[in-house]
Design a protein around this motif. Structure first.
Motif, PDB file in Angstrom:
ATOM      1  N   ALA A 498       0.876  -3.145  -8.985  1.00  0.00           N
ATOM      2  CA  ALA A 498       0.660  -4.235  -7.982  1.00  0.00           C
ATOM      3  C   ALA A 498      -0.233  -5.234  -8.703  1.00  0.00           C
ATOM      4  O   ALA A 498      -0.051  -6.504  -8.374  1.00  0.00           O
ATOM      5  CB  ALA A 498      -0.382  -3.791  -7.056  1.00  0.00           C
ATOM      6  N   LEU A 501       1.972  -7.563 -10.646  1.00  0.00           N
ATOM      7  CA  LEU A 501       2.630  -8.384  -9.884  1.00  0.00           C
ATOM      8  C   LEU A 501       1.795  -9.902  -9.577  1.00  0.00           C
ATOM      9  O   LEU A 501       2.294 -10.968  -9.501  1.00  0.00           O
ATOM     10  CB  LEU A 501       2.916  -7.928  -8.428  1.00  0.00           C
ATOM     11  N   CYS A 506       2.544 -13.566  -7.758  1.00  0.00           N
ATOM     12  CA  CYS A 506       2.041 -12.786  -6.227  1.00  0.00           C
ATOM     13  C   CYS A 506       0.611 -13.211  -6.200  1.00  0.00           C
ATOM     14  O   CYS A 506      -0.135 -13.059  -7.154  1.00  0.00           O
ATOM     15  CB  CYS A 506       2.382 -11.698  -6.135  1.00  0.00           C
ATOM     16  N   GLU A 510       0.585 -11.541  -0.343  1.00  0.00           N
ATOM     17  CA  GLU A 510       1.885 -11.551  -0.522  1.00  0.00           C
ATOM     18  C   GLU A 510       2.170 -10.145  -0.837  1.00  0.00           C
ATOM     19  O   GLU A 510       3.195  -9.361  -0.187  1.00  0.00           O
ATOM     20  CB  GLU A 510       2.306 -12.433  -1.463  1.00  0.00           C
ATOM     21  N   VAL A 511       1.528  -9.473  -1.707  1.00  0.00           N
ATOM     22  CA  VAL A 511       1.859  -8.053  -2.081  1.00  0.00           C
ATOM     23  C   VAL A 511       1.324  -7.098  -0.917  1.00  0.00           C
ATOM     24  O   VAL A 511       2.322  -6.319  -0.259  1.00  0.00           O
ATOM     25  CB  VAL A 511       1.056  -7.696  -3.452  1.00  0.00           C
ATOM     26  N   ASP A 512       0.431  -7.345  -0.324  1.00  0.00           N
ATOM     27  CA  ASP A 512      -0.014  -6.562   0.954  1.00  0.00           C
ATOM     28  C   ASP A 512       0.980  -6.592   2.095  1.00  0.00           C
ATOM     29  O   ASP A 512       1.251  -5.894   2.646  1.00  0.00           O
ATOM     30  CB  ASP A 512      -1.491  -6.759   1.357  1.00  0.00           C
ATOM     31  N   GLY A 523      -1.684  -2.724   2.465  1.00  0.00           N
ATOM     32  CA  GLY A 523      -0.952  -2.895   1.234  1.00  0.00           C
ATOM     33  C   GLY A 523      -2.291  -2.240   0.046  1.00  0.00           C
ATOM     34  O   GLY A 523      -3.083  -2.154   0.408  1.00  0.00           O
ATOM     35  N   GLU A 609      10.305 -10.713  -1.916  1.00  0.00           N
ATOM     36  CA  GLU A 609       9.653  -9.481  -0.984  1.00  0.00           C
ATOM     37  C   GLU A 609      10.241  -7.925  -1.545  1.00  0.00           C
ATOM     38  O   GLU A 609       9.596  -7.313  -1.710  1.00  0.00           O
ATOM     39  CB  GLU A 609       9.634  -9.583   0.302  1.00  0.00           C
ATOM     40  N   ILE A 612       8.961  -6.807  -4.847  1.00  0.00           N
ATOM     41  CA  ILE A 612       7.715  -6.174  -4.560  1.00  0.00           C
ATOM     42  C   ILE A 612       7.670  -4.798  -4.219  1.00  0.00           C
ATOM     43  O   ILE A 612       7.074  -3.833  -4.766  1.00  0.00           O
ATOM     44  CB  ILE A 612       6.756  -7.199  -3.690  1.00  0.00           C
ATOM     45  N   LEU A 616       6.665  -1.370  -6.479  1.00  0.00           N
ATOM     46  CA  LEU A 616       5.603  -0.464  -6.021  1.00  0.00           C
ATOM     47  C   LEU A 616       6.179   1.032  -5.693  1.00  0.00           C
ATOM     48  O   LEU A 616       5.608   1.980  -6.229  1.00  0.00           O
ATOM     49  CB  LEU A 616       4.738  -0.830  -4.772  1.00  0.00           C
TER      50      LEU A 616
END
Length: 704
Positions: A498, A501, A506, A510-512, A523, A609, A612, A616
């Motif tokens: 994460a 990223l 990111c 955006e990751v969450d 996230g 997306e 991502i 993960l």
């Protein structure tokens, strides 16, 4: 696994006997059909009683048959129920213990029903991503009324017979038995009465012949469907259940049955149902320890000591008190002890205020709790659970003192989440009595309990830990000793990925968003803020000393150097407003990330997306494969269970290893290799684990 056939005068008693819950497997269905035919052909038999052995009617279909030809092989459950319903002699269902799923559907096909008041009834199929498939949605509304039946079908929750019997106009029960001791005799008497009524010219009563309607059907079903859609999320089964109950009010019975069965078959083939069934079976499998010798009995645990009155210690104490176990809470300072005792009292007072405790229960639970500042007060406890700061020096001090004062045979348990349990055990003269009990915060709410087995942990101590977990209503998963055990060991590469990223382009949001859209409640960055970013910082500092080969992004350290430890400090990856937990994107964090990118020479890009999510999840999967390879987890489903019950992995996805199986392991390995070759890719990080490579070569699966 059998069906018993006995005669009580003119009544045939057919008892299902498939321990522990009388599941309706193919063998049981075949034997039941044979017994029913025997009763039909015997001219001396006037009526039949159908009941379960060991005071349990039936928990329903055998879930292990789902997804295989055995589930529908004749006689299938619908065919068995049709045979009961068509019987020329009255059939009485005698319900005790539980009557759930297919077991309840079988009872609904009988002509008469009698139940013990405490018998639990449910149609729990929605919890497996299914709908009832043998008449539950068509007969139950006729027996109970549309609205009570819909509530049962959509929730999947169990309700006691005495509650259902109180519904005005219900036709589910002909009577309630006095209790389990008299159920058989009362059922036989009811069967004789049914035979007498038949002889007097009365037709056998069948639920299928009853009318089914709702006075405001259009408005009611529109409201119900809207409400259920909002709660069901991506799961199709609850909404389909509403459709099927509505069908019962609008279509002839046989047409409704055909629609129900077709819906059941289609949902059984859905990925959501496959995942939920996998999770159900994983929980059962986790309790089985392959090398546990027969005859091992858990030690008797009648009192427990908890060392540490912080958030975790108090949560553990609450879990124990709720199970009726006396608890001594130990602290080193009076102020900390008073704070912990007050926190526990406040919890139970809140439960009382919300109606979750009866008035007398508050005093009962608090009477089981005492505080102490002296290790000598723990001398007679059967088990001590250490819940102090995650530092080996602190753990050593605690365990040396526990070892010195506690009686022979007492178990010493550590709540450590990452530290070496074997080193902790070596601080004592009884390493065979040391075990890890890794609770998850808040300990009284989180379902998962990692039971960590040291090299010298005895089978008896392991069995005791598993029994205690069951007693306090936890889902127990056994783990071997390694850094982070199962859950936190896998979380480390997940969080590292994460952070990478963020370096590549990111934002935390955006990751969450991507992971929450996948189904996680939070996230990685919102989760870190809630847990406390300083915890991860401490672990990274330790890893740099112990495992310098592991690559970390420095951006998380920069965040902590600013004192942004998360919700508790009002600032972490996000900003927070006092009294609220809304995660507000922070310009300070965005600037910090941009400065870090410039310092390491990365030009940011837009990360899709899907990338991502896959980076993960596959970080979890690859570490999970290494855990299996090293024997830290006994089976892939144990890993899935850890993530489903402790880390918010969406239940309808089945856990990381199941998710990988659904993707296909060849595709998983190929995707990892693509990530390794990408700009800024980490070839070492994305090297597929040997266990994964072997499975790919053999065309296998994690959950075979």
């Amino acid at each position: 696994m059998t069906v018993h056939y006995d005669l009580y005068g003119e009544v045939a008693l057919i008892r299902l006997d498939n321990p522990p819950m009388n599941g309706l497997s193919l063998a049981i269905r075949q034997a039941a059909v044979k017994a029913l035919e025997q009763a039909r052909q015997d001219p001396e038999v006037r009526a039949v009683v159908l009941m379960g052995a060991a005071r349990v009617f039936s928990s329903g279909a055998d879930i292990k048959e789902f997804g295989s030809p055995l589930a529908f092989q004749g006689p299938n459950l619908s065919q068995l129920i049709a045979m009961v319903e068509r019987s020329p002699k009255p059939v009485v269902a005698a319900l005790g213990g539980v009557a759930m799923g297919g077991g309840l559907e079988l009872a609904l096909g009988c002509h008469y029903r009698i139940a013990t008041p405490d018998c639990s009834l449910a149609l729990p199929e929605v919890k497996l991503g299914l709908v009832p498939g043998a008449g539950g949605t068509q007969r139950l509304p006729r027996a109970l009324g549309v609205e009570p039946a819909l509530n049962l079908v959509v929730s999947g929750d169990a309700v006691k017979a005495e509650q259902l019997a109180a519904i005005p106009g219900q036709r589910l029960f002909d009577r309630l038995a006095a209790g389990a001791e008299t159920l058989r005799d009362e059922a036989i008497a009811l069967a004789r009465a049914g035979a007498d009524a038949q002889a007097a010219g009365q037709p056998l009563p069948r639920l299928r012949d009853l009318p089914c309607s709702h006075p405001r059907a259009d408005g009611y079903f529109h409201f119900a469907r809207t409400l259920v859609k909002g709660k069901a999320g991506p799961l199709p089964a609850p909404v389909k259940a509403v459709d099927l109950v509505e069908t019962a009010t609008r279509s002839p019975f046989d047409e409704g049955m055909a629609i129900e069965f077709q819906s059941f078959r289609l949902l059984m083939e859905s990925p959501e149902s496959a995942a939920l069934r996998h999770a159900f079976l994983a929980e059962r499998a986790a309790s089985r320890i392959a090398d546990m010798p027969p005859g091992i009995r858990p030690r008797d645990v009648q009192s427990v000591a908890v060392v540490g009155a912080g958030t975790m210690g108090c949560g553990i104490a609450i879990s124990l008190l709720q199970a009726g176990l006396p608890v001594t809470l130990l602290e080193t300072k009076q102020e900390a002890l008073d704070r912990g005792l007050a926190s526990i009292r406040q919890h139970f007072e809140t439960e009382l205020r919300k109606g979750r405790l009866k008035p007398g229960q508050l005093d009962e639970r608090l009477a089981l709790l005492r505080g102490s500042l002296d290790y000598a007060d723990l001398a007679q406890a059967d088990l001590a659970i250490e819940a102090v700061f995650e530092d080996m020096g602190v753990k050593e001090s605690v365990f040396r003192q526990l070892d010195a004062v506690m009686k022979p045979g007492a178990i010493l348990a550590s709540n450590t989440s990452t530290l070496d349990l074997d080193r902790i055990a070596a601080f004592t003269q009884r390493p065979q009595d040391v075990v890890g009990l890794h609770f998850f915060s808040p300990a009284h709410l989180m379902k998962l309990l990692e039971v960590v087995r040291g090299v010298q942990t005895s089978h008896e101590v392991l069995a005791t830990a598993m029994a205690l977990g069951k007693r306090i209503r936890k889902t127990c998963v056994v783990s071997g000793v390694c850094d982070g055990f199962i859950g936190n060991r896998m979380l480390d590469p997940y969080l590292r990925q994460a952070a990478f990223l963020l370096e590549e382009g990111c934002s935390p949001a955006e990751v969450d968003r991507a992971m929450e859209k996948f189904g996680f409640p939070m996230g990685p960055f919102r989760m870190s803020d809630m847990a406390g970013n300083d915890i991860g910082w401490y672990i990274r500092q330790r890893h740099r000393l112990e495992r310098p080969e592991i690559r970390h992004s420095a951006v998380a350290d920069r965040l902590c150097e600013l004192g942004r430890f998360g919700q508790k400090t009002g600032a972490g990856w996000y900003d927070y407003v006092a009294g609220r937990r809304d995660a507000i994107p922070s310009p300070v964090v965005q600037q910090l990330i941009e400065q870090h990118r410039q310092a390491i020479g990365i030009v940011p890009r837009r990360v899709p997306e899907q990338e991502i999510v896959q980076r993960l999840l596959l970080a979890l999967v690859n570490e999970g494969a290494r855990i299996l390879e090293q024997g830290i987890a006994a089976r892939a489903s144990d890993i899935d269970l850890v993530y489903l019950t402790g880390y918010g992995f969406p239940a309808w996805r089945g856990g990381p290893m199941h998710y990988a199986d659904q993707l296909g392991l060849f595709e998983v390995a190929e995707t990892m290799r693509q990530f390794a070759q990408a700009p800024n890719g980490d070839a070492v990080f994305w090297q597929p684990a040997e266990w994964l490579q072997r499975l790919v070569a053999a065309g296998g699966r994690f959950n075979g």
